[in-house]
Motif scaffolding. Sequence first.
Motif, PDB file in Angstrom:
ATOM      1  N   PRO A  44      15.452  22.544   5.760  1.00 38.27           N
ATOM      2  CA  PRO A  44      14.049  22.587   6.743  1.00 38.27           C
ATOM      3  C   PRO A  44      13.020  23.403   5.765  1.00 38.27           C
ATOM      4  O   PRO A  44      13.141  24.128   5.103  1.00 38.27           O
ATOM      5  N   GLY A  45      11.834  22.564   5.948  1.00 38.73           N
ATOM      6  CA  GLY A  45      10.534  23.237   5.313  1.00 38.73           C
ATOM      7  C   GLY A  45      10.198  22.485   3.985  1.00 38.73           C
ATOM      8  O   GLY A  45       9.236  22.741   3.483  1.00 38.73           O
ATOM      9  N   THR A  46      11.186  21.459   3.219  1.00 44.38           N
ATOM     10  CA  THR A  46      10.861  21.134   2.167  1.00 44.38           C
ATOM     11  C   THR A  46       9.769  20.207   2.334  1.00 44.38           C
ATOM     12  O   THR A  46       9.744  19.653   3.641  1.00 44.38           O
ATOM     13  N   VAL A  47       8.841  19.951   1.490  1.00 46.92           N
ATOM     14  CA  VAL A  47       7.546  18.999   1.788  1.00 46.92           C
ATOM     15  C   VAL A  47       7.989  17.868   0.621  1.00 46.92           C
ATOM     16  O   VAL A  47       7.855  18.130  -0.471  1.00 46.92           O
ATOM     17  N   VAL A  48       8.148  16.632   1.497  1.00 48.27           N
ATOM     18  CA  VAL A  48       8.265  15.503   0.398  1.00 48.27           C
ATOM     19  C   VAL A  48       7.104  14.637   0.525  1.00 48.27           C
ATOM     20  O   VAL A  48       6.755  14.129   1.808  1.00 48.27           O
TER      21      VAL A  48
END
Length: 145
Positions: A44-48
């Motif tokens: 959670p929190g990864t930005v793709v």
Amino acid sequence: MEFNKDFLDILFVQAKENPRLRQHFDLRTSAADTSQRMLNALLPGTVVPIHRHEDTTETVICLCGKLDEVIYEEVVSYRYDVKGLPHGMDAQDVLRKVTYREVQRIRLCPAEAKYGCQIPKGAWHTVEVIESSVIFEAKDGAYRQ
């Protein structure tokens, strides 16, 4: 090679250490293999960034966790700056703005019997991670940035 809980736990540890909050594991068997097959641990929190694959569909299978694949359409608008142009407009005076409008959201969660999806060739998309997840991704062709 076996993909068991211990293997996935190692991917999650590597993802936590990665500033991008994700870690992939390449499943190609040689440099001559031009397909793209990988496991991807996503936190959670990864930005793709919203992106697309112009020449291939993408198959996504969720092994564990919960996430949304989000599909978009590209919306292009133009604004014309006509100040001081009494005889017409020059192409340099057109401002092009691209935005994205969500058109579909596909929940992937094996605990809910929602295992995967196929993203159409050329579709703009991203992923929003709800719970730490591992997905299998497959695409045709060699990786290009």
